[in-house]
Design a protein around this motif. Structure first.
Motif, PDB file in Angstrom:
ATOM      1  N   ALA A  31       0.828  -1.205   0.000  1.00 35.66           N
ATOM      2  CA  ALA A  31       0.000   0.000   0.000  1.00 35.66           C
ATOM      3  C   ALA A  31       0.865   1.259   0.000  1.00 35.66           C
ATOM      4  N   GLN A  32       1.900   1.280   0.825  1.00 32.98           N
ATOM      5  CA  GLN A  32       2.763   2.454   0.900  1.00 32.98           C
ATOM      6  C   GLN A  32       3.479   2.700  -0.429  1.00 32.98           C
ATOM      7  N   ALA A  33       3.982   1.623  -1.032  1.00 28.74           N
ATOM      8  CA  ALA A  33       4.706   1.777  -2.292  1.00 28.74           C
ATOM      9  C   ALA A  33       3.774   2.245  -3.405  1.00 28.74           C
ATOM     10  N   ARG A  34       2.558   1.713  -3.445  1.00 29.55           N
ATOM     11  CA  ARG A  34       1.612   2.160  -4.470  1.00 29.55           C
ATOM     12  C   ARG A  34       1.263   3.630  -4.258  1.00 29.55           C
ATOM     13  N   ARG A  35       1.098   4.007  -3.020  1.00 24.44           N
ATOM     14  CA  ARG A  35       0.825   5.406  -2.703  1.00 24.44           C
ATOM     15  C   ARG A  35       1.969   6.295  -3.190  1.00 24.44           C
ATOM     16  N   ALA A  36       3.204   5.874  -2.899  1.00 22.48           N
ATOM     17  CA  ALA A  36       4.361   6.664  -3.296  1.00 22.48           C
ATOM     18  C   ALA A  36       4.503   6.744  -4.811  1.00 22.48           C
ATOM     19  N   ALA A  37       4.035   5.721  -5.523  1.00 24.94           N
ATOM     20  CA  ALA A  37       4.125   5.704  -6.985  1.00 24.94           C
ATOM     21  C   ALA A  37       2.997   6.484  -7.649  1.00 24.94           C
ATOM     22  N   GLY A  38       2.034   6.987  -6.874  1.00 24.38           N
ATOM     23  CA  GLY A  38       0.934   7.764  -7.427  1.00 24.38           C
ATOM     24  C   GLY A  38      -0.293   6.957  -7.787  1.00 24.38           C
TER      25      GLY A  38
END
Length: 890
Positions: free
Chosen positions: A463-470
């Motif tokens: 979830a965090q990585a997807r958030r950071a990727a936009g």
């Protein structure tokens, strides 16, 4: 802390610390290096704006982890963060006990001094670090009385230590002879003095004589000082009761301080009580075999490194080392598991603090398990526990440890492998490898191993990585899955955190009321379960969400939450609040308010070494400066922010409240970006801001720095002074002519090629000539001082300093000739010393100008003049009569 009998050494150290950046105290074990260095640092701390800090290298048992341990003990999240942080206030750093990782410490200190201008390092080691510019202070035994005499520093120390033990003695011949027999070694004297409660000095002398004769063969190797210290330690150890001998030997597996409970778990009698171990520790303290330290209402114990080494030899001789190391690992696992279990349902600030305090033991236990365990269970558990650390500190080192464990046992089906993978994946996310983090986490989720935490922690990192990727929609889905899984596992703290994060992403998609309801629900659930951290985090997210609907209400809430975050020392929440509060000021076009809060966020992050979070600062600093009309600077910061990793959950990638405008901005090194943000925001906080600076440019302070034949005319203000010219004066002149421009040290010394090392710096003939000249100069100084001929004494001191520097940089371990480094390395050291010498010369006539230059001139591989206040410099050219006026351009 004291350094009895070391007045001359203390005076020498104080003088060296005033004008050198690296001073190393060298000497054998037990000679008092640590006591001298720490006492000197305590006394010199008032001369450094940030005081003194201490790094204990005995806590490091991994050569690869030296830089990370140095950074961690100084309060930085990683070694990279330490080197990126441009401290602008002088600090004294004591790096203690370097000998067992000497090369790695030398590399780390060299990088620190090369990257950061302000620190001064005072190291202790049995050998020099052998770095350019290092000044070595060699420490021998305390002076002992000649035969027939009683007065000497060694006797004074023995009598004082005996009095500390409760025995009032007067110097006599037995004490004098005992001091001579022990070669004035402070630790040996202390061990002997501790026995005066039960033995007279003459009896101790006779017993020590017997001990030395009985153990004659091994004692005849090495120096007399080593033999006498070893004899004193053996003798003191043999006088202990058998249970106390076993206890002090078992304690040798501790690298750092330990509590009574830890001592009992690791070295106490397994069938005995903790109270028995406490009594044993008290006896060992009385015998000076263990040191007691009192701080924050608790008592911690530690062994001196020399006693620890002796205990390790005993463990090796009896075959008990592995047994006690295994007990230490077991105790560490028990402690970490308890902390994590308590944090699973209601994560508290005290649990987080204890986990961070235990980090050194956790990391050492991981390395021990990798080296000794046949099955992976304990190593995997430890790496799983380290998941609680990575968002606060040690991200790079934890990632490396996790990778070592996963590579050591690549095919295991142990349930906790998934938790170790979650730790490794989280580290990848924190370091900006978003695709790698998602791939690692999703691959492990596909395997579906049973685990107490990983089903939630793996979904969380996705979830965090997807958030950071936009990918906002993907992040909402992944955070919802994280919360549901965490609740099914009883991990309430993680569930509420995931709900708060999901609320932030939902708000970015425009569903503000839905987001607020979700965040408020997370707050209430955290409150019911007693998680003060969870409550504060959910309220911080609510304030950030409110920015999209009611800026004034958001600002009011955020101001309250900031106090709550500071009260529980929750820096992650404080950072989020300050970022959101600064954005509120930008939206309200309150430029000074935004500048103040952004600057506070920057300083708070730097205080904990969290440069990995610098994107969050730049994302607010850029629009603040754009609002202030600093367009090009704002674009540079925006362009830099866009290439840094996203680690803040409130970074609305693709849905920013105030989108970044990089334009034609340059991508800056993180260190340079930090310097620029500090400079620019500080000016905005002045009453007139940048407009006032520009209006005042012509009326700003004037400075003079111009050559006049063999002399230089210098001054800050209306009055000028004449100073004899040096190469360092010319270096400063060059830098003043190009404010804010970095100039390579090779350019300043006139070199064009970075040559490799060039062999020995001094041959034997030159070395003897240098040493003879040093003796002559010292005699000249003494004679000039006696005659009050200050000019002659100063000339001799300048030449002496130059010769000592050359000898120090040219002689290596044991006085052997040392090969020179690369020309770039030599240039860096040469220019640094030249500029410092020039500033010292200027200080004699104009202290104000000297202070300005110390604060504004940065040396290292690249040198730069960066004043906080603009100065109009009158400069003459060395080869022609034209003058130039240089004002730092805003």
């Amino acid at each position: 802390m004291d350094a009895l009998g070391r007045d001359e050494e203390m005076a020498l150290l104080a003088a060296r610390l005033r004008d050198r950046r690296l001073v190393t105290v060298v000497g054998p074990g037990g000679i008092g290096k640590t006591t001298l260095a720490r006492t000197a640092a305590e006394r010199a701390a008032q001369d450094f704006d940030e005081g003194s800090l201490t790094v204990d290298m005995t806590l490091v048992d991994d050569h690869e982890g030296v830089r990370e341990s140095l950074a961690g003990q100084l309060g930085y999240a990683s070694g990279r963060a330490m080197l990126q942080t441009p401290g602008d206030r002088p600090v004294l750093i004591v790096v203690d006990n370097c000998e067992h990782v000497l090369d790695e410490v030398a590399d780390a200190v060299d990088q620190l001094l090369g990257s950061c201008e302000m620190p001064t390092v005072l190291a202790t080691s049995r050998s020099p670090l052998e770095l350019p510019g290092e000044v070595v202070v060699a420490l021998g035994g305390l002076a002992v009385p000649p035969p027939g005499a009683l007065d000497a520093p060694a006797v004074q120390v023995f009598v004082e230590r005996a009095r500390d033990a409760g025995v009032d003695l007067e110097p006599d011949e037995a004490i004098a002879e005992l001091c001579r027999r022990l070669d004035g070694v402070p630790l040996a004297l202390e061990l002997a003095a501790a026995r005066t409660r039960t033995m007279a000095p003459a009896e101790i002398l006779r017993a020590l004589d017997v001990g030395i004769e009985v153990l004659a063969p091994p004692r005849r190797r090495g120096t007399a000082r080593h033999r006498s210290l070893r004899a004193a330690i053996d003798w003191s150890y043999d006088l202990l009761d058998p249970p106390h001998r076993r206890l002090v030997a078992g304690l040798a597996v501790f690298a750092g301080p330990f509590s009574v409970d830890a001592a009992h778990a690791v070295a106490g009698d397994p069938e005995g009580r903790a109270d028995d171990t406490a009594e044993g520790l008290a006896a060992l303290v009385d015998a000076s075999m263990v040191m007691a330290e009192h701080a924050d209402g608790a008592t911690r114990f530690r062994l001196l490194e020399t006693i620890r080494a002796h205990g390790a030899e005993v463990l090796d001789a009896t075959g008990a080392r592995t047994h006690h190391e295994r007990r230490l690992v077991d105790h560490t696992i028990e402690r970490a598991t308890r902390i994590l279990r308590e944090g699973a349902s209601g994560w508290s600030s005290s649990a987080l603090t204890e986990l961070l305090d235990a980090y050194g033991d956790l990391a050492a236990a991981v390395r021990w398990c990798v080296a000794h365990d046949e099955d992976p269970d304990r190593a995997l558990l430890l790496v799983a526990v380290l998941w609680g650390v990575v968002h606060q500190a040690h991200t790079e080192e934890v990632g490396r440890l996790a990778q070592q464990v996963l590579e050591r046992w690549p095919a295991t089906d142990a349930p906790l492998r998934a938790d170790a993978v979650a730790t490794a994946a989280t580290c990848r996310y924190m370091l900006g490898d978003l695709d790698g983090a998602v791939a690692m986490a999703e691959a492990e989720l596909d395997v579906g191993r049973p685990s107490p935490f990983a089903p939630a922690t793996l979904r969380r990192v996705v979830a965090q990585a997807r958030r950071a990727a936009g990918d906002a929609e993907g992040a909402v889905e992944a955070f919802a899955a994280t919360a549901a899984t965490a609740r099914s596992l009883g991990l309430v703290a993680m569930a509420t955190e995931a709900d708060a994060a999901r609320a932030q992403v939902i708000a970015d998609l425009g569903r503000v009321e839905e987001a607020l309801d979700l965040a408020r629900g997370a707050e209430e659930e955290a409150r019911r379960h007693g998680s003060e951290v969870g409550v504060t985090w959910a309220r911080a997210i609510q304030g950030s969400i409110l920015l999209r609907s009611d800026v004034d209400a958001a600002a009011t809430l955020l101001d309250r939450v900031l106090g709550e975050a500071h009260a529980i020392r929750y820096h992650a929440a404080a950072s989020v609040v300050l970022r959101a509060r600064a954005l509120a000021d930008v939206l309200r076009r309150d430029c000074p308010g935004a500048a103040a809060r952004t600057l506070q966020m920057l300083e708070d992050l730097l205080a904990v070494g969290a440069t990995d979070e610098m994107r969050a600062v730049l994302e607010v600093a850029a629009p603040t400066l754009e609002l202030a009309g600093r367009t090009q600077v704002a674009r540079d910061l925006a362009a830099t922010a866009l290439v840094l990793p996203v680690v803040s959950i409130t970074a609305s990638v693709g849905h920013e409240l105030v989108p970044l405008q990089p334009g034609d901005g340059r991508i800056l090194p993180v260190r340079d970006a930090i310097v620029i943000v500090r400079q620019e925001l500080r000016v905005l906080l002045e009453p007139e801001g940048w407009d006032g600076v520009e209006r005042r440019a012509s009326a700003t302070r004037r400075g003079t720095f111009r050559p006049d034949g063999d002399m230089w005319e210098v001054g800050l203000g209306d009055r000028t002074w004449r100073v004899r010219g040096t190469k360092g004066m010319h270096d400063i002149w060059r830098l003043l002519g190009s404010p804010s421009r970095e100039v390579h040290s090779l350019e300043l010394v006139g070199s064009a090629v970075d040559e490799a090392g060039t062999g020995p710096r001094l041959d034997e003939t030159a070395r003897r000539a240098y040493e003879q000249r040093v003796r002559e100069l010292q005699a000249d100084i003494d004679e000039a001082d006696d005659r009050h001929d200050l000019a002659r004494a100063e000339r001799a001191r300048l030449e002496l300093d130059a010769l000592v520097d050359e000898l120090t940089s040219s002689l290596g371990l044991g006085g052997r000739a040392r090969s020179s480094g690369s020309s770039a390395e030599r240039a860096r050291s040469t220019v640094t010393q030249r500029i410092r010498a020039a500033v010292r010369r200027i200080e004699a006539v104009d202290p104000g100008l000297a202070r300005h230059l110390r604060a504004s001139v940065r040396t290292g591989a690249f040198c730069c003049y960066e004043p906080e206040e603009p100065v109009a410099w009158v400069r003459g050219a060395p080869t022609q009569g034209t003058w130039a006026v240089c004002v730092r351009s805003p």
